[in-house]
Every structure is written in structure tokens, then in C-alpha cells.
Write an enzyme that holds these catalytic residues in place. Structure first.
Site, PDB file in Angstrom:
ATOM      1  N   GLU A 102       0.819  -1.198   0.000  1.00 13.78           N
ATOM      2  CA  GLU A 102       0.000   0.000   0.000  1.00 13.78           C
ATOM      3  C   GLU A 102       0.859   1.256   0.000  1.00 13.78           C
ATOM      4  O   GLU A 102       1.929   1.292   0.598  1.00 13.78           O
ATOM      5  CB  GLU A 102      -0.904   0.035   1.240  1.00 13.78           C
ATOM      6  CG  GLU A 102      -2.012  -0.988   1.221  1.00 13.78           C
ATOM      7  CD  GLU A 102      -2.892  -0.900   2.453  1.00 13.78           C
ATOM      8  OE1 GLU A 102      -2.629  -0.031   3.317  1.00 13.78           O
ATOM      9  OE2 GLU A 102      -3.832  -1.692   2.560  1.00 13.78           O
ATOM     10  N   CYS A 115       2.512   8.516   1.949  1.00 14.03           N
ATOM     11  CA  CYS A 115       2.802   7.556   3.014  1.00 14.03           C
ATOM     12  C   CYS A 115       3.268   6.266   2.337  1.00 14.03           C
ATOM     13  O   CYS A 115       2.518   5.666   1.564  1.00 14.03           O
ATOM     14  CB  CYS A 115       1.553   7.307   3.847  1.00 14.03           C
ATOM     15  SG  CYS A 115       1.782   6.096   5.167  1.00 14.03           S
ATOM     16  N   CYS A 122       4.241  -6.945   8.036  1.00 15.29           N
ATOM     17  CA  CYS A 122       5.016  -6.450   9.175  1.00 15.29           C
ATOM     18  C   CYS A 122       5.112  -7.543  10.230  1.00 15.29           C
ATOM     19  O   CYS A 122       4.130  -8.248  10.495  1.00 15.29           O
ATOM     20  CB  CYS A 122       4.362  -5.194   9.764  1.00 15.29           C
ATOM     21  SG  CYS A 122       5.312  -4.441  11.111  1.00 15.29           S
ATOM     22  N   CYS A 126       1.579  -5.369  16.076  1.00 21.01           N
ATOM     23  CA  CYS A 126       0.885  -4.454  16.984  1.00 21.01           C
ATOM     24  C   CYS A 126      -0.606  -4.784  16.978  1.00 21.01           C
ATOM     25  O   CYS A 126      -1.205  -4.986  15.917  1.00 21.01           O
ATOM     26  CB  CYS A 126       1.118  -3.010  16.564  1.00 21.01           C
ATOM     27  SG  CYS A 126       2.853  -2.509  16.680  1.00 21.01           S
ATOM     28  N   CYS A 129      -3.224  -2.866  14.733  1.00 23.51           N
ATOM     29  CA  CYS A 129      -2.808  -2.580  13.357  1.00 23.51           C
ATOM     30  C   CYS A 129      -3.256  -3.676  12.387  1.00 23.51           C
ATOM     31  O   CYS A 129      -2.985  -4.861  12.607  1.00 23.51           O
ATOM     32  CB  CYS A 129      -1.287  -2.439  13.313  1.00 23.51           C
ATOM     33  SG  CYS A 129      -0.613  -2.197  11.669  1.00 23.51           S
ATOM     34  N   SER A 199       9.205   6.497  10.616  1.00 27.74           N
ATOM     35  CA  SER A 199       8.529   6.075  11.843  1.00 27.74           C
ATOM     36  C   SER A 199       8.991   4.682  12.260  1.00 27.74           C
ATOM     37  O   SER A 199       9.195   3.805  11.419  1.00 27.74           O
ATOM     38  CB  SER A 199       7.018   6.071  11.610  1.00 27.74           C
ATOM     39  OG  SER A 199       6.339   5.620  12.760  1.00 27.74           O
ATOM     40  N   SER A 228       6.873   5.406  17.540  1.00 20.40           N
ATOM     41  CA  SER A 228       5.500   5.017  17.891  1.00 20.40           C
ATOM     42  C   SER A 228       5.480   4.522  19.334  1.00 20.40           C
ATOM     43  O   SER A 228       5.783   3.358  19.614  1.00 20.40           O
ATOM     44  CB  SER A 228       5.008   3.925  16.935  1.00 20.40           C
ATOM     45  OG  SER A 228       4.944   4.414  15.617  1.00 20.40           O
ATOM     46  N   LEU A 229       5.124   5.418  20.256  1.00 21.12           N
ATOM     47  CA  LEU A 229       5.159   5.101  21.686  1.00 21.12           C
ATOM     48  C   LEU A 229       3.832   4.471  22.127  1.00 21.12           C
ATOM     49  O   LEU A 229       3.799   3.380  22.687  1.00 21.12           O
ATOM     50  CB  LEU A 229       5.456   6.370  22.484  1.00 21.12           C
ATOM     51  CG  LEU A 229       5.974   6.196  23.896  1.00 21.12           C
ATOM     52  CD1 LEU A 229       7.242   5.356  23.920  1.00 21.12           C
ATOM     53  CD2 LEU A 229       6.226   7.564  24.525  1.00 21.12           C
ATOM     54  N   ASN A 304      -8.140   4.883  14.239  1.00 28.28           N
ATOM     55  CA  ASN A 304      -9.018   4.480  13.136  1.00 28.28           C
ATOM     56  C   ASN A 304      -9.400   3.016  13.345  1.00 28.28           C
ATOM     57  O   ASN A 304      -8.553   2.135  13.212  1.00 28.28           O
ATOM     58  CB  ASN A 304      -8.295   4.615  11.794  1.00 28.28           C
ATOM     59  CG  ASN A 304      -8.519   5.964  11.159  1.00 28.28           C
ATOM     60  OD1 ASN A 304      -9.500   6.632  11.427  1.00 28.28           O
ATOM     61  ND2 ASN A 304      -7.589   6.373  10.319  1.00 28.28           N
ATOM     62  N   CYS A 347      -4.181   1.500   7.881  1.00 24.26           N
ATOM     63  CA  CYS A 347      -3.096   0.995   7.049  1.00 24.26           C
ATOM     64  C   CYS A 347      -3.154  -0.524   7.012  1.00 24.26           C
ATOM     65  O   CYS A 347      -3.281  -1.176   8.044  1.00 24.26           O
ATOM     66  CB  CYS A 347      -1.751   1.448   7.627  1.00 24.26           C
ATOM     67  SG  CYS A 347      -0.346   0.798   6.731  1.00 24.26           S
TER      68      CYS A 347
END
Length: 361
Positions: A102, A115, A122, A126, A129, A199, A228-229, A304, A347
Site C-alpha cells: 500500500e 505515506c 510487518c 501491533c 494494526c 517512523s 511510535s510510543l 481508526n 493501514c
């Protein structure tokens, strides 16, 4: 044993041209038996005209063009295009091996941000995600990252001004390719490093490695690092980012401090607000304590929702209260409301909702 000239030419022809610098293109042109000035023409057609096939390069001699038809440029094709009411466009791009990634084009006034993804899938998993739910497939090569920017630029017929490595994948796990792509985007395409953000969720030792690398090609490191905390305590971070169990938040922040000291560059912290989990004002105060005395900036991102999990976006009042609690502690903060893409807002979600095997390679 040394390779012959023909063997070297054959090796060069199998590697995509996209991502090569002008000196590298000059070397390649010479191996093709052409004068070196052809490299400047090729450079222009690759990075300014976004050529997809060398047969399209009309300034090359006809016979040579025909002989170059099998030489890979390194461009993908748009498998699907989805546009939101706000004008944001998400692309599914099909790579040479049939994998799907993407990229997103995000307009803002006279600016166009892309982006980009750094991996197919990945491995960080997470919990909030959509990409993480699909697992990891492979790293992207530099040309596959650069292609995303050229694809958006070509589709919009507008010059890209900003790039964020916030698409699929963990950029610091593919750092060599990411830095190579940034070098090309900066030096060959002309996008300023200060308009580029990388990021990361945080990988032990990798932020320090990035700081010590210190350069993109022959230029000092100037892009923005965004961490990304997403939590102000180890317990909450472990719940939503499984990989953080091997990387305590105190160690991550110390590595960020080392990054600031080595590079002189501010770190941005990304914090996705999840209703009822990490959005209480007391957690904002806890976050402020972690970042006190830190050269940093916090981006708050209201979540989101995706179908795979039950996390929800907090109310605007809750978001505003969290931001105000940070400001009261003198922490620089910005709320980043997503422009959204309807049902495929997150995403990785557009890709997850499609079957790559149904696409023609």
C-alpha cells in the site's frame, strides 16, 4: 574468476535501474557500449518523466531502445485505487513477484504527502494494526520504495513535497534499503530530507545505529525520526505492542535521548489514542513525566477502527482533555485527525480486504 564484459552487462541488466545515482547510471550506460552523456538523459527519464519501460525513452537510438525492452526499470502497477471524500487516495501496488503493498497520497493545500511502505506486511504484530494481523512477507528493495513516490506523483500530476515512512512494515528492520531510497528521493528526485519522516515502533539498538550512521548518501542526516510510543507505561505498551516486551520503555527513551545528543535532531513521538485504554488525562501526565527535559514533540492520533479488533476511537472531548493535560505539563503536542478512507481507513486494511491471488501478474 573475473567475469567478461558481456557477463557483467547481463548481471547489470537484471537489477532495476530505479534507485541508481547519476554516476551509477553512467557506469551502466558505458557497459552498454553507449556514450556517458546518455546517463543524464536516462536519469531525467527515470526521475522526472517516471518512465516505466526503456523503450519509451525517445531520445535513445531506436535500435538501442529495442534492445533494452527486457531491462527492468523497477516500476509497479496500480492494482487498485481508493479515494476518500477528503481527497486522500490509497493505492494497492502490485510488485514484480505478485506481492501487494500500500501507498497513500495525502493532499493538504498545495502540498502532497506520500505515506510509503518499507516491507510487505510487518513482523511487529501491533494489536491495533491491520498490517500486523497479516504477518511479514519480505523487505522492500530501494526501487520498490522509490516507485511508490513516483506512482503517486505521476497519478496526481503534482510534485510530492513530503514523505512519511508510516505505511506497511517497520522501517528500521529494513534500514539499508530505507536509507538508500531516501538518498535517491533526496538527491535524484529533489525532495528535501526535512520533508521526510521515518517512523519506528522501536527496535533495540537500531535507533542508535541510525544516529551513528549520521548520513544519507553524502549528506548529513536531516529527516525526522518518529517513534511510535502509544503508551505511558510498560504494562499498556506490552498489551498493544507485543515486541515491546523485549524492549523496556525506559531503554527505548534512553536510546532516543542518545539519538538527540548525537544528531541534534528532535524526536517526534506518535501516540495513538485508544478509547478507555491509554486516553486518560492521568496517563497524559505520566507521559509528560517520561518526556520531561526531552527535545521532543508528541503527535496524538485518534484511532481508526479496524474489523479485526474492538478498539475504538475516543470522543473529541477525551482527545482534547488528553492534549490539554500534556500542554499543562509544557509538552509540545499536535492532534492529527485522520482524513480517513471509509471502510478501508487503517493501514493494511485495503490490502487485507483483497485477494492478491486474483490479480494478474
Amino acid at each position: 574468476m573475473a567475469r567478461s564484459g558481456l557477463e557483467l552487462q547481463a548481471v547489470a541488466d537484471t537489477t532495476p535501474l530505479l534507485g541508481r545515482s547519476l554516476p551509477e547510471l553512467q557506469d551502466w550506460v558505458v557497459t552498454q557500449g553507449q556514450p556517458s552523456y546518455r546517463a543524464k538523459q536516462l536519469h531525467q527519464w527515470l526521475y522526472e518523466r517516471s518512465v516505466h519501460n526503456l523503450a519509451e525513452v525517445s531520445v535513445f537510438p531506436k535500435d538501442w531502445r529495442q534492445s533494452l525492452q527486457s531491462v527492468p526499470v523497477g516500476r509497479s502497477r496500480i492494482a487498485e485505487r481508493s479515494q476518500s471524500p477528503s481527497g486522500t487516495v490509497k493505492y494497492l501496488l502490485q510488485l514484480d513477484d505478485g506481492e501487494i503493498i500500500e501507498a497513500v497520497g495525502i493532499p493538504s493545500g498545495d502540498r502532497l504527502t506520500v505515506c510509503v511502505s518499507s516491507q510487505v506486511g510487518c513482523a511487529m504484530a501491533c494489536d491495533f494494526c491491520a498490517t500486523g494481523k497479516g504477518g511479514f512477507r519480505r523487505h522492500l528493495a530501494p526501487h520498490e520504495i522509490i516507485d511508490q513516490v513516483l506512482t503517486v506523483q505521476e497519478d496526481w500530476q503534482q510534485r510530492v513535497s513530503n514523505i512519511v515512512f508510516m505505511g506497511m512494515g517497520e522501517p528500521l528492520l529494513n534500514l539499508d534499503s530505507v536509507l538508500s531510497a531516501i538518498r535517491c528521493l533526496n538527491q535524484d528526485i529533489g525532495i528535501g530530507q526535512r520533508g521526510i519522516t521515518v517512523s519506528t515502533v522501536g527496535i533495540p539498538g537500531h535507533i542508535r545505529r541510525l544516529a551513528e550512521t549520521g548520513r544519507v548518501g553524502d549528506r548529513p542526516l536531516q529527516f525526522t525520526l518518529a517513534v511510535s510510543l502509544h503508551a505511558s507505561s510498560q504494562a499498556v505498551r506490552d498489551q498493544i505492542i507485543p515486541s515491546s516486551r523485549h524492549y523496556p520503555i525506559t531503554d527505548l527513551l534512553q536510546e532516543c535521548r542518545d539519538y538527540v545528543q548525537i544528531t541534534g535532531r528532535r524526536v517526534t513521538f506518535e501516540y495513538i489514542l485508544l478509547a478507555g485504554l491509554n486516553d486518560h488525562p492521568a496517563q497524559a501526565e505520566q507521559l509528560a513525566k517520561l518526556l520531561r527535559g526531552f527535545q521532543s514533540h508528541v503527535n496524538l492520533i485518534p484511532y481508526n477502527p479496524i474489523d479485526e479488533v474492538e478498539y475504538q476511537r475516543p470522543s473529541k472531548a477525551r482527545v482534547d482533555a488528553f492534549a490539554e493535560a500534556l500542554r499543562q505539563q509544557r509538552i509540545a503536542v499536535t492532534v492529527r485527525w485522520s482524513k480517513g478512507l471509509g471502510a478501508d481507513a487503517a493501514c493494511g486494511q485495503l490490502r487485507a480486504n483483497r485477494r492478491p491471488t486474483s490479480l494478474t501478474v
